[in-house]
Every structure is written in C-alpha cells, then in structure tokens.
Design an enzyme around this catalytic site. Structure first.
Site, PDB file in Angstrom:
ATOM      1  N   GLN A  90      69.711  -2.437 -65.806  1.00 34.74           N
ATOM      2  CA  GLN A  90      70.006  -3.862 -65.815  1.00 34.74           C
ATOM      3  C   GLN A  90      71.492  -4.181 -65.649  1.00 34.74           C
ATOM      4  O   GLN A  90      71.833  -5.311 -65.300  1.00 34.74           O
ATOM      5  CB  GLN A  90      69.508  -4.487 -67.123  1.00 34.74           C
ATOM      6  CG  GLN A  90      67.989  -4.546 -67.210  1.00 34.74           C
ATOM      7  CD  GLN A  90      67.524  -5.022 -68.572  1.00 34.74           C
ATOM      8  OE1 GLN A  90      67.963  -4.491 -69.586  1.00 34.74           O
ATOM      9  NE2 GLN A  90      66.656  -6.008 -68.593  1.00 34.74           N
ATOM     10  N   ARG A 138      74.651  -0.910 -78.175  1.00 36.95           N
ATOM     11  CA  ARG A 138      73.485  -0.113 -77.808  1.00 36.95           C
ATOM     12  C   ARG A 138      73.345  -0.121 -76.284  1.00 36.95           C
ATOM     13  O   ARG A 138      73.231  -1.176 -75.677  1.00 36.95           O
ATOM     14  CB  ARG A 138      72.219  -0.684 -78.444  1.00 36.95           C
ATOM     15  CG  ARG A 138      70.956   0.053 -78.012  1.00 36.95           C
ATOM     16  CD  ARG A 138      69.693  -0.532 -78.641  1.00 36.95           C
ATOM     17  NE  ARG A 138      68.521   0.120 -78.094  1.00 36.95           N
ATOM     18  CZ  ARG A 138      67.525  -0.498 -77.475  1.00 36.95           C
ATOM     19  NH1 ARG A 138      67.545  -1.813 -77.326  1.00 36.95           N
ATOM     20  NH2 ARG A 138      66.505   0.169 -76.992  1.00 36.95           N
ATOM     21  N   HIS A 193      65.225   4.222 -71.193  1.00 36.27           N
ATOM     22  CA  HIS A 193      64.889   2.806 -71.233  1.00 36.27           C
ATOM     23  C   HIS A 193      64.230   2.421 -69.904  1.00 36.27           C
ATOM     24  O   HIS A 193      64.815   1.715 -69.076  1.00 36.27           O
ATOM     25  CB  HIS A 193      66.146   1.978 -71.487  1.00 36.27           C
ATOM     26  CG  HIS A 193      65.882   0.551 -71.865  1.00 36.27           C
ATOM     27  ND1 HIS A 193      66.480  -0.054 -72.952  1.00 36.27           N
ATOM     28  CD2 HIS A 193      65.094  -0.393 -71.320  1.00 36.27           C
ATOM     29  CE1 HIS A 193      66.077  -1.316 -73.046  1.00 36.27           C
ATOM     30  NE2 HIS A 193      65.233  -1.546 -72.052  1.00 36.27           N
ATOM     31  N   ASN A 202      62.687   3.641 -75.413  1.00 32.93           N
ATOM     32  CA  ASN A 202      62.637   2.208 -75.683  1.00 32.93           C
ATOM     33  C   ASN A 202      61.250   1.664 -75.382  1.00 32.93           C
ATOM     34  O   ASN A 202      60.767   1.738 -74.257  1.00 32.93           O
ATOM     35  CB  ASN A 202      63.660   1.472 -74.813  1.00 32.93           C
ATOM     36  CG  ASN A 202      63.653  -0.022 -75.077  1.00 32.93           C
ATOM     37  OD1 ASN A 202      64.173  -0.485 -76.085  1.00 32.93           O
ATOM     38  ND2 ASN A 202      63.039  -0.794 -74.178  1.00 32.93           N
ATOM     39  N   GLU A 203      60.593   1.151 -76.402  1.00 33.80           N
ATOM     40  CA  GLU A 203      59.360   0.353 -76.282  1.00 33.80           C
ATOM     41  C   GLU A 203      58.257   0.948 -75.407  1.00 33.80           C
ATOM     42  O   GLU A 203      57.784   0.306 -74.467  1.00 33.80           O
ATOM     43  CB  GLU A 203      59.681  -1.021 -75.732  1.00 33.80           C
ATOM     44  CG  GLU A 203      60.633  -1.841 -76.544  1.00 33.80           C
ATOM     45  CD  GLU A 203      60.939  -3.168 -75.881  1.00 33.80           C
ATOM     46  OE1 GLU A 203      61.146  -4.162 -76.601  1.00 33.80           O
ATOM     47  OE2 GLU A 203      60.959  -3.226 -74.628  1.00 33.80           O
ATOM     48  N   ASN A 238      62.470  -4.313 -81.570  1.00 34.46           N
ATOM     49  CA  ASN A 238      62.900  -5.336 -80.625  1.00 34.46           C
ATOM     50  C   ASN A 238      62.024  -6.560 -80.865  1.00 34.46           C
ATOM     51  O   ASN A 238      60.827  -6.545 -80.566  1.00 34.46           O
ATOM     52  CB  ASN A 238      62.737  -4.860 -79.187  1.00 34.46           C
ATOM     53  CG  ASN A 238      63.711  -3.749 -78.838  1.00 34.46           C
ATOM     54  OD1 ASN A 238      64.608  -3.422 -79.616  1.00 34.46           O
ATOM     55  ND2 ASN A 238      63.545  -3.172 -77.663  1.00 34.46           N
ATOM     56  N   TYR A 254      61.583 -10.833 -80.576  1.00 33.15           N
ATOM     57  CA  TYR A 254      62.036 -12.077 -79.974  1.00 33.15           C
ATOM     58  C   TYR A 254      61.228 -13.295 -80.418  1.00 33.15           C
ATOM     59  O   TYR A 254      61.779 -14.367 -80.608  1.00 33.15           O
ATOM     60  CB  TYR A 254      61.952 -11.992 -78.446  1.00 33.15           C
ATOM     61  CG  TYR A 254      62.904 -11.010 -77.826  1.00 33.15           C
ATOM     62  CD1 TYR A 254      64.173 -11.398 -77.446  1.00 33.15           C
ATOM     63  CD2 TYR A 254      62.523  -9.687 -77.609  1.00 33.15           C
ATOM     64  CE1 TYR A 254      65.061 -10.493 -76.866  1.00 33.15           C
ATOM     65  CE2 TYR A 254      63.393  -8.784 -77.026  1.00 33.15           C
ATOM     66  CZ  TYR A 254      64.659  -9.190 -76.656  1.00 33.15           C
ATOM     67  OH  TYR A 254      65.531  -8.290 -76.091  1.00 33.15           O
ATOM     68  N   GLU A 297      66.979  -5.217 -80.653  1.00 34.91           N
ATOM     69  CA  GLU A 297      67.073  -6.320 -79.698  1.00 34.91           C
ATOM     70  C   GLU A 297      66.569  -7.593 -80.362  1.00 34.91           C
ATOM     71  O   GLU A 297      65.592  -7.577 -81.103  1.00 34.91           O
ATOM     72  CB  GLU A 297      66.226  -6.076 -78.439  1.00 34.91           C
ATOM     73  CG  GLU A 297      66.738  -4.997 -77.516  1.00 34.91           C
ATOM     74  CD  GLU A 297      65.845  -4.834 -76.307  1.00 34.91           C
ATOM     75  OE1 GLU A 297      65.196  -5.825 -75.887  1.00 34.91           O
ATOM     76  OE2 GLU A 297      65.774  -3.708 -75.777  1.00 34.91           O
TER      77      GLU A 297
END
Length: 473
Positions: free
Chosen positions: A55, A112, A157, A202-203, A343, A345, A426
C-alpha cells in the site's frame, strides 16, 4: 503519516497502535463527542501509525523485487477502480526518511509496517536473498530507532511472490507453510537484533474472506452465491487457507522461540481482523447468532493459537468440511502466540439464519447472498435496523462509527483468552474522495472518531484498575 488512497484494504487510513494488557470494561460510550488526554493512558502505552508494504512502498520492479500477487492482480484491466495500483503508491521506498520525519513530528512512538516478501525473497526458497531488500528494511529500522520510534514488524501482509500462485496455488497448498517459515527465519536473522515486536501474518481470517470467499482480492477465487469467479469454491477454500496460515504461523513461532527469542528478547504473535457484533433483537436466536459470528470470525483464528483447535461452534456446523489438526499439530499450535493483535474498525448487527431463511437487502453493501451457508455461520450482517444505522456512516460503505464496539471486542478477547496481552494494531476512520473538501482538510470526523475510540479504551483501563484494587482488598 501518508497513506495510499488507490489500494486501501477497505478503509485503512491512519491507524492507532495501542498496547493493552489485561483489559476489562463494561462501560458504555454515549455518542462520539468524546475528549481524551494522553495522560489518561498508563506509562508505556504505545501510540503509532500503521501501513502495509504494497500500500505504501511503490518501486514495484526496482532493485531485484519480483512481481507479487497484488502486482499481477492490479495490472489486470478493470480489477481496480480508476486503474489504481501500488506501482508508485506513496513512494515510501524512496521517501521513507521523509515519512519517518513526519511520524516523529506527530509524536508517535511506534510504527507498524510489513515486509514485502517479493523484495526479500523474489523466488522464495528457490532463490537467493535479495541484499537490496535487506538494506531497505535495515535503513527503515535504523532510522526509526534514531527518532525514538519502536518498529513493530508484520512479516506477511497479503503480498507474496506471484510465482507461488503459479507453481502451487500459494495459501491453498501446505507448501506455503514451508515458504513462509523460510521467509520468517530470514527476517529474524536480518532484523531481530533490533525488532522486539513481531506479527507473523496479518488477518488470515479477513484475507480468506476477501480472496477466497468473495473473490475481490487476489487470486480472486469464489463460487456462487458469493460471486462469479473463474475459479474457486467459497465453501471449502477459505477453510484451507486459514488452516495453512495457522500452521505456518505456529512453525515460524517455534523457530523464533527455539533459536532467536531468548537472545533477541522479542515477542511474537498474530494479527486478527476483529469486528464486533450486536444482536438485531433481544431474542435468544439472535443472541446465539452473535456468538456464532464472533466464533466464525475472531475465534476461528485465535482459538487454535491459544487452545490448539477450532471453536466447537465451527466444528458443529461445518462438520467434516473443517480441516483437522493432527495430535502433533495441536501441540505445535497451542499457546503459539505471545500476544493477540486486533484490527478493529466497526460493529454490525447480527440476525439469525438458522431458524429462518435470511434474505439480505440488495442495497446493503454487506449482502453476500451466502447468509444461509455454514461457511458464514448462518448469520446475516447489517449496519441497519428499523431504518436506522448502527452508527454514523464512514466514507467507506458498510463501515460505521460505534465506539462501544472497541470496548466490547477487547472485553470479548480478554475473557476468551485469559488475559493474554492485546495489541490494537489497526483502528481508523475511512473517508472517501467525495467527502467535502473542508472536512477532508480539517479532518474533523477522523479526529472525533479517534477521540471517541480512545476515550472508550481509557475508561476500560480505569475500570481494570478499580477491579484490581477491589480484589486486592
């Protein structure tokens, strides 16, 4: 901290990295006009920013880096709106010193970031380590430490060499476990003398959903009713991907603990996607559905790392479709994490689909048409109830401001996993390009969001202190 607007994972803007240990809360935040001060958090509390390699880095074909799965995916015409890609992104590869200066000016004390697999091992185990990739991350780590910023490194990730997909279908194959262990070991050897916080993957629980259930991430696998991809089986492949991810994590952790942890003095864990859920009604069916939603999303990934097997709810409804860990594998994966990364949101309403056939509204962006399938836990997720939203809508469709959800998810994880240390890796507010120019410039909604979510965490910590004092008496 700059972030990439072309390839947001979904609504990843500027994120807060928080460290919490043994957190408990039952307080309720009314509204989200909250005020919070840094002094309300204990000494040692980490505030930081968070990114992922694809990203932000750019330089997708420079200095020996091979094509990743995301490069291939984004270069297919029509895959990404407006033709966006990570070819340049934020140009972090060339501008990391400027970016680190910006972080330091913000006063953060943690960063991170993830490591591009294609930049370190362009061909995986079949090739050599790329010295230019090692140098790049060494420069980042050293520059962070000079500014007093703690590096928090995510090894994987979502991005990996496209070659893995072409040769053996990447995370659908057990071969990916050994590739990941090799990658992780190189990272421990190269950076572990300065990195004290490691996240393996990650996730995986969100990655499987986006890549193998809905088919909107590479390699774009899915099947009806979830989507119309050229390849895939949405009822089976997500289970295999998470299974291989858990075993890859545990094998890497074993190597770290056996060969590096004592000397390097670091800690290692995994990061899970962690939405929160509220029952649509007070009836028993919706309450049970809410527990299933948590089990099928959060506990699916974390139960094996702590207890050595999948949640009983998943075994009950998925039966023989759910992979089985051997007795040796159960020993390997049990207690294979020093901390839990979350993470978080947003929060959604949950409706039971076991006792009635669910039909999601076409206008609801959360609609998958798979609510009546075992892979989804027989639940319908929505942000609406009786025409009202669960919270203020963010710029990203289907994402809502629900500060109480932060307390609730931390409480759930804290209780279920016996006070394991928790990192909120996150958290953030997602806007979009159509937001009013003034609000984008002033960032008012994001400021309000962070105040509200941080205030809820501060109350959680204060309540914990009260509980400890009370028990000591």
């Amino acid at each position: 901290m700059k972030t990439s607007w072309t390839l947001k994972k979904y609504y990843f803007i500027i994120c807060i990295l928080l460290i919490l240990q043994h957190v408990y809360s039952n307080k309720i935040i009314n509204g989200w006009e909250e005020e919070v001060k840094k002094s309300e958090f204990p000494n040692g509390f980490l505030f930081g920013t968070s990114t992922s390699a694809y990203q932000v880095e750019g330089a997708y074909s420079e200095d020996g880096r091979s094509l990743s799965n995301w490069d291939t995916y984004c270069h297919i015409n029509g895959r990404i709106p407006n033709g966006g890609s990570g070819d340049i992104a934020d140009d972090h590869y060339h501008r990391y010193l400027e970016d680190i200066d910006i972080m330091a000016s913000l006063g953060v004390n943690a960063y991170r970031f993830s490591i591009s697999w294609s930049r370190i091992l362009p061909r995986g185990k079949l090739g050599l380590v790329n010295p230019a990739g090692i140098k790049f991350y060494n420069n980042i780590i050293d520059s962070l430490l000079l500014k007093g910023i703690i590096p928090f490194v995510t090894i994987h990730h979502y991005d990996y060499p496209q070659e893995f997909e072409d040769r053996f279908q990447a995370w659908l194959s057990p071969l990916m476990q050994e590739e990941f262990v090799h990658f992780a070991e190189i990272c421990f050897k190269s950076f572990g003398n300065r990195v004290k916080y490691w996240a393996t993957l990650n996730e995986p629980n969100l990655y499987m959903e986006m890549a193998y259930l809905k088919g909107v991430f590479p390699p774009s696998h899915c099947s009806p009713p979830f989507g119309k991809c050229s390849y895939g089986n949405s009822d089976i492949e997500p289970l295999l991907v998470v299974h291989n991810s858990i075993l890859a994590h545990a094998k890497a952790v074993k190597i770290y603990r056996d060969q590096f942890q004592e000397k390097q003095g670091g800690t290692i864990g995994m990061v899970a996607s962690a939405y929160m859920y509220k029952p649509m009604t007070d009836n028993e069916a919706d309450n049970k559905a809410t527990n299933r939603a948590l089990a099928f999303h959060v506990a699916w990934l974390l139960d094996p790392l702590v207890y050595g097997d999948y949640p009983i709810e998943m075994r009950h409804y998925l039966g023989t479709k759910l992979p089985i860990f051997s007795s040796e594998e159960k020993i390997l994966i049990k207690n294979s994490t020093d901390f839990i990364g979350l993470n978080h949101y947003t929060t959604w309403f949950v409706k039971d689909c076991l006792n009635s056939n669910c039909t999601c509204m076409e206008s609801d962006v959360l609609c998958t048409h798979g609510e009546n399938r075992a892979i989804r836990g027989y639940v319908l997720l929505t942000g609406q109830k009786d025409g009202a939203y669960i919270g203020d809508q963010m710029g990203m469709p289907g994402v809502y401001v629900v500060p109480q959800g932060m307390e609730d998810i931390v409480d759930y994880v804290n209780k279920r996993y016996n006070n394991l240390p928790i990192f909120v890796t996150e958290n953030g507010y997602g806007s979009n390009e159509n937001q009013e120019e003034y609000d984008m410039d002033q960032d008012r909604k994001r400021i309000k969001y962070h105040k509200a979510y941080l205030a809820s965490l501060a109350r959680s910590i204060r309540y914990l202190s009260f509980v400890i004092i009370t028990r000591s008496n």
